[in-house]
Design a protein around this motif. Sequence first.
Motif, short mmCIF file in Angstrom:
data_model
loop_
_atom_site.label_atom_id
_atom_site.label_comp_id
_atom_site.label_asym_id
_atom_site.label_seq_id
_atom_site.Cartn_x
_atom_site.Cartn_y
_atom_site.Cartn_z
N ASN A 1080 0.80 -1.22 0.00
CA ASN A 1080 0.00 0.00 0.00
C ASN A 1080 0.84 1.28 0.00
O ASN A 1080 0.28 2.38 -0.04
CB ASN A 1080 -0.93 0.02 1.22
N PRO A 1082 2.57 4.07 -1.62
CA PRO A 1082 2.28 4.55 -2.98
C PRO A 1082 3.50 4.80 -3.85
O PRO A 1082 3.39 4.78 -5.08
CB PRO A 1082 1.51 5.85 -2.74
N GLU A 1106 -3.58 -4.52 -7.67
CA GLU A 1106 -3.41 -3.10 -7.34
C GLU A 1106 -2.38 -2.85 -6.25
O GLU A 1106 -2.17 -1.70 -5.84
CB GLU A 1106 -4.74 -2.45 -6.96
N PRO A 1109 1.97 -0.27 -6.58
CA PRO A 1109 1.71 0.45 -7.85
C PRO A 1109 2.95 1.04 -8.51
O PRO A 1109 2.94 1.25 -9.72
CB PRO A 1109 0.74 1.56 -7.42
N CYS A 1110 4.01 1.30 -7.75
CA CYS A 1110 5.21 1.93 -8.32
C CYS A 1110 6.45 1.05 -8.25
O CYS A 1110 7.54 1.50 -8.59
CB CYS A 1110 5.49 3.26 -7.61
N PRO A 1133 2.34 -3.27 -11.48
CA PRO A 1133 2.28 -3.00 -12.92
C PRO A 1133 3.55 -2.40 -13.50
O PRO A 1133 3.73 -2.43 -14.72
CB PRO A 1133 1.10 -2.03 -13.03
N LYS A 1134 4.44 -1.84 -12.66
CA LYS A 1134 5.65 -1.21 -13.17
C LYS A 1134 6.92 -2.02 -12.87
O LYS A 1134 8.03 -1.54 -13.12
CB LYS A 1134 5.80 0.19 -12.57
#
Length: 1197
Positions: A1080, A1082, A1106, A1109-1110, A1133-1134
């Motif tokens: 979580n 960010p 999710e 995310p980074c 995703p990255k």
Amino acid sequence: MEATAISIGKSVLSGALNYAQSAVAEEVALQLGVQRDHSFISDELEMMQSFLMAAHDERDDNRVVRTWVKQVRDVSYTVEDCLLDFAVRLEKQSWWCLSRKVLARRYVAMQMKELRAKVEEVSQRSQRYHLIKGSSSKPTSAVGQPIMSSATMSAADDARLRWQKAKMDLVELINCEDSALQVIALWGTTSTDLGEISIIKTAYEDPMIHKNFDCCAWITLMGPFSQTDFIRSIARQICVNSLQETGEEGKKTIGAQVLKMMATTKEDGLACDFERYLNDKSYLIVLNDIHSIEQWDCIKTCFPNNNKGSRIIVCTKQVEVACLCIGAEDEALVHKKLFADQSLYAFYSKVSHEGRNSMEKGSIPFVVSTGVNSSRHKNILTRTETMATLEESRLIGRGNEKEEIIKLISNKDLQRFRVISLWGMGGIGKTTLVRDIYQSQEISSMFDKRACVTVMRPFNPVTLRGSLVVQLGGKDEKDLRRCLEGRRYLLVLDDLWSRVEWDAIKQYLPETAASCIIVTTREENIAKHCSKDERNIYKLNHLGLDDACTLFTKKVFKETVNLDEQYPELVEQAKLILKKCRGLPLALVTIGGFLASQPKTAFEWRKLNEHISAELEMNPELELIKAVLLKSYDGLPYYLKACFLYLAIFPEDYMILRRRLVRRWIAEGYSSEVRGRSVEEVLDSYFMELIGRSIILPSQQSIHSRKGIDSCHVHDLIREIAISKAMEENLVFTLEEGCSLNNQGTVRHLAISSNWNGDQCEFENILDLSRLRSLTVFGNWRQFYISDKMRLLRVLDLEGEWELVDHHLKHIGKLVHLRYLSLRGHASVFHVPNSLGNLRQLQTLDISGTSIMKLPRTIIKLVKMQRILASGIGTEYTGLYDPDVPALLRLPLCSALCCVACCAPGIFTEELYLEDDAQFNRRDVCTAFCCNILPYYAAGGQNPGGVEVPSGIWKLKALHTLRTVDISAGKAVLQDIKRLTRLCKLGLLGINKRNSQELCSTIACLSGLESLSLDSRRETGLSGCLDGVSSPPENLQSLKLIGNLVKLPEWIQGLKNLVKLKLEWSRISEHDAAIQVLGNLPNLATLRLLDDSFAGEEVGFSFRQEAFPCLKVLQLDWIGNLKSVGFEEGAAPKLELLQYIGWINDFRVGLFSGLACLPSLKEFMLYREHWVKTEFVEHLRGQLAENINGPVLKSWQ
């Protein structure tokens, strides 16, 4: 481009001016009674800086200005040196002794007077010689009349001679003895009609020319091209010219034949009859004002290659047309300046003819300059040469790159407008690759319109648009958008040098669906500016070793050979040449071409290797390499030139750590704070800019650094440029075997190579030590390297693992201007002397990897200190500092060893495996035991790796980096650290229950912390020690927790700016809860889960949708009982890099799952020894193969 002299002059002057205007210098001047002279000097330096800015703005690079700039540089150095020296004298004065005070003031006053006279003279010299335009009125003679050059009367004669020579050279090109059809393309940069340029006209009308050809014609192309009208025009010209010839019956007969052909031939058969007619004749045709390559493609079919010595001269204003008219399959390139009054260049194939060297048939076009010797024309010549030299390398080692770029262009799934950026260092082959793609059949058939232009310097957007319009079939540069709208088009913009250039042309290019623009550039930031989609940014890398060897041998031997079998005696020298070229195609082709004409012997090749610097400078066959690489150097702004030349200090193939380099630049004063950014941030950006410009190359993409690049190296050939330029500026001198100091000036930076074996006398006589700014030693230590004569030394860099011991540092306290001191890696250094407190200017102290367990108390005097780096203290000699041996057992043994070693220091030397040259003396041994080893065990012997700081460290208010500090002795040190409110980076070890409360309070108080490392390797570790942190630093970006945690502290979930997290020996038992908390965060980009960071009978990680995310880097090392690592759709995703090393028992099919769901994954790194588990590896390969991003499986050691 800006001259090196002006760049270095501006950099040095800026440093001198900053110091002259500083509060310290003003205070010194006030106390010594010379404030008036000091003020005058400051003002004059500021005026000189303005002069240099004007020279820079006007790109003034004449010899007189360069000489003056060097004088400004030397005076600036002298000013700064003198002001620094005055500061030293002020500190040394005994104010109670009146006579000393009077003598000191008298000495300073005399020096200041002399200094003022020097500054005044240099300043007046610029006015006397009118060096900068606008600095004064035009020069006049003594009687007030304008000065007239004595050479005026001979100027016309000189111009006539040069004009005649240019004409004769062009005539020689036409008359060369070669029976094959030759095309000569003349490209002009003037606005006038090329046909009106008298050189071309008179060469064509020369009687010697007409005598050698059966028929001649001069045709100017007008309006829409018609082949029939074109042939009739030529036929008429041939007829008229032949009828005008008197006394030559043969040519009159030709005229009659032409008239007959024109009268009897039908329109559809005219082209065939005309070609048949020319087939048995020699002809000279001048084609004036060809606009596009399409016109040439129609025209060239009319002219047969009949081996009669025929010539076609093509005149064009498009450099691309001039190149392509000759042919794209050719190979070599040379150039020769002919004339200096008209901007005219000739492209043609190499030929064998009388008066020239023997050349191979079918080679590439090359340029003959008849233009002014301006930087623009130099760039044109260099660029054209480069394209030609690299032409034959295009198919070697570039197949994959060509295929990938063609795939990007032709991707039918992306039927939208796109810009593809190709970037890389000069000479890497960008232009050659793009031209090859542009001319390929599969690409040309996809587009309605195509154009390819090279962006010339200086940049002119109107000229660039005009060049595009001509190729696209328009009339003038205003038609560009109209030519492209509603059509699928392909444009190549080659060699962009700035964002401004792209912005100036982009607005005229409609974003038509399925159209494509390809941009080439040397700079990464320009590539990113042009292409917003990262998938369309392509970096062209150096050739691999096998491809480089193939290209090199093919150029040398004209065919691919196996050196090991056919030329074993050349293998060793070939490897050295390949190493110097480092896969740079331009260097491989150029050096290979030179060696092709030399005897194929080891002696010749060894001679080239040993004298590569001189060869690059003097050998005309190799000058192209330097010209191309110099172009990148010349394009640097002045502040980057100074930083780049500083790299000449480091040896060949040396891996230069980014942090080390940046800290040294800070000490040298290469920048100051800019708009709220710290000096370190500014210089970090300089480093990354040099990387982005391909001037320096990243050594490794590190997962341990937030910036991604930890270190760099310099290409061998670029390093030669740095060395050459640095020596020109008297900037850097390397003391090495066989060296001699040939400089006329004073050297500022000294590097001592490991192979230098001179004595103290030679060392002190070879150069002036009193003016040195930096000393860097790369091994083979001598005690006399540190001398009290180095009174202005700012940087003392002794980083390494050679035999430095305590008594070698006895003069360290005399280097009062030292700003950077590094002893990193010297485990045999146990103590720094108390005289360290004399170094009042010191900003960086790096003792990482030494055995210095405690800093001297005098360090609290160093109020300018910004960084104390002390990681890995005492970890080299595990026999001396062993946390696993109870202190009560080890203490008596160490006491006995101390007594023996003090009596016989050689025993201690043998214990530490040191060479005889670095033997400890008795004082060294006693200091090591009394100040380090015995106190360590007396305190319990639990925390090697950090340093103990004295009380009062809070006085160092400028500190922003402090690591790693041993706080096990008590709470007082934490109370001191709490008061260092400017701290950004902090590392602590020795954390326990007794000091945990004070630790939590300290962390909460240091609100500016960006990096925090906490280490406790005791059995209880960090468990329960971090729960009291009420408000963690908001800006914390990097966190390292080493030691037993059991569960994550609650406050970690509030670290919204955390970028990097490392957990080691944490033994966290709540796996899912911890991964959920971390997922979580960010901004978390790097997550390193190392040795036993998680514990339990079965450890599993589930990366849910999710989460993370980074996250870009995930490292999993030695996590026991790891059973599963799964990624759900939409997780991480990255994520680009996943690295794993573990226990063999944990390896099984299914350990990793969901790898196909990671859309950004590029690499899966697996420890090399684990490749033996083939089923596990094949399962990984299978998952990666299903990933649309095409990640690769790699091994690491």
